[in-house]
Design a protein around this motif. Structure first.
Motif, PDB file in Angstrom:
ATOM      1  N   LEU A  47       0.817  -1.165   0.012  1.00 19.21           N
ATOM      2  CA  LEU A  47       0.023  -0.079   0.185  1.00 19.21           C
ATOM      3  C   LEU A  47       0.845   1.194  -0.108  1.00 19.21           C
ATOM      4  O   LEU A  47       0.666   2.158  -0.893  1.00 19.21           O
ATOM      5  N   GLY A  48       1.920   1.310   0.708  1.00 17.89           N
ATOM      6  CA  GLY A  48       2.839   2.549   1.097  1.00 17.89           C
ATOM      7  C   GLY A  48       3.622   2.831  -0.297  1.00 17.89           C
ATOM      8  O   GLY A  48       3.847   3.954  -0.683  1.00 17.89           O
ATOM      9  N   ASP A  62      -2.693  10.146   0.931  1.00 20.19           N
ATOM     10  CA  ASP A  62      -1.798   9.304  -0.018  1.00 20.19           C
ATOM     11  C   ASP A  62      -1.233   8.196   0.695  1.00 20.19           C
ATOM     12  O   ASP A  62      -1.473   8.043   1.901  1.00 20.19           O
ATOM     13  N   ALA A  63      -0.752   7.381  -0.112  1.00 20.30           N
ATOM     14  CA  ALA A  63      -0.161   6.124   0.266  1.00 20.30           C
ATOM     15  C   ALA A  63       0.875   5.999   1.442  1.00 20.30           C
ATOM     16  O   ALA A  63       0.564   5.043   2.324  1.00 20.30           O
ATOM     17  N   LYS A  64       1.513   6.898   1.717  1.00 22.54           N
ATOM     18  CA  LYS A  64       2.588   6.961   2.753  1.00 22.54           C
ATOM     19  C   LYS A  64       1.944   7.254   3.945  1.00 22.54           C
ATOM     20  O   LYS A  64       2.252   6.830   5.122  1.00 22.54           O
ATOM     21  N   GLN A  67       0.111   3.926   4.933  1.00 25.90           N
ATOM     22  CA  GLN A  67       1.200   3.116   5.387  1.00 25.90           C
ATOM     23  C   GLN A  67       1.124   3.449   6.964  1.00 25.90           C
ATOM     24  O   GLN A  67       1.313   2.601   7.772  1.00 25.90           O
ATOM     25  N   ALA A  68       1.608   4.710   7.201  1.00 25.38           N
ATOM     26  CA  ALA A  68       1.862   5.216   8.738  1.00 25.38           C
ATOM     27  C   ALA A  68       0.778   4.915   9.637  1.00 25.38           C
ATOM     28  O   ALA A  68       0.901   4.442  10.683  1.00 25.38           O
ATOM     29  N   LYS A  73      -1.837   1.302  14.079  1.00 26.07           N
ATOM     30  CA  LYS A  73      -2.885   0.426  14.159  1.00 26.07           C
ATOM     31  C   LYS A  73      -2.565  -1.018  14.434  1.00 26.07           C
ATOM     32  O   LYS A  73      -2.893  -1.673  15.425  1.00 26.07           O
ATOM     33  N   LEU A  74      -1.536  -1.437  13.599  1.00 29.49           N
ATOM     34  CA  LEU A  74      -0.900  -2.841  13.971  1.00 29.49           C
ATOM     35  C   LEU A  74      -0.087  -2.789  15.293  1.00 29.49           C
ATOM     36  O   LEU A  74      -0.200  -3.831  15.936  1.00 29.49           O
TER      37      LEU A  74
END
Length: 137
Positions: A47-48, A62-64, A67-68, A73-74
């Motif tokens: 995704l990032g 945006d994808a970055k 990702q963050a 959440k992970l």
């Protein structure tokens, strides 16, 4: 048996049963496998590194940024042993907002947005279809 003894025995039995369940549940929890960790990381990286946008609570990111957000959440799920598989990660962290309950969506290029769960599950299928590469000697 008299009623007074029965009245106190039932709550004690319930409390002991609850403790036994909690202890048993805690013992049954295991750390995610190396494969699960690798798959989750690959999904977040996919995704990032994509040119896709990620919708969260009505705003596109945006994808970055996506990702963050998913990494945060992970980390939350890992502290609680709630992401033992890539599927659990998708379901519990990457499908919807835990605050609003709104589904996350992914939009790539001019394609219509899709549910993030569907996008990530499709990537997971692709990852698993690739033969594992082994380092050459």
């Amino acid at each position: 048996m008299d009623i007074a003894r029965t009245r106190f025995r039932l709550p004690l039995i319930r409390a002991l049963a609850t403790v036994a369940l909690l202890v048993g549940f805690g013992a049954a929890q295991a750390a995610p496998s190396a494969q699960a960790e690798r798959e989750i990381e690959q999904l977040i990286q996919a995704l990032g590194s994509s040119s896709c946008q990620f919708e969260r609570n009505g705003s596109w990111h945006d994808a970055k940024a996506a990702q963050a957000h998913l990494r945060k959440k992970l980390a939350y799920l890992r502290k609680r042993d709630l992401a033992d598989t890539a599927e659990q990660f998708i379901e519990r962290a990457a499908s919807e907002s835990s605050l609003s309950g709104q589904a996350y969506r992914v939009r790539c290029g001019g394609a219509p947005p899709v549910a993030s769960a569907a996008w990530l599950k499709a990537r997971l299928v692709q990852l698993r279809a690739k033969p594992a590469t082994t380092p050459s000697p």
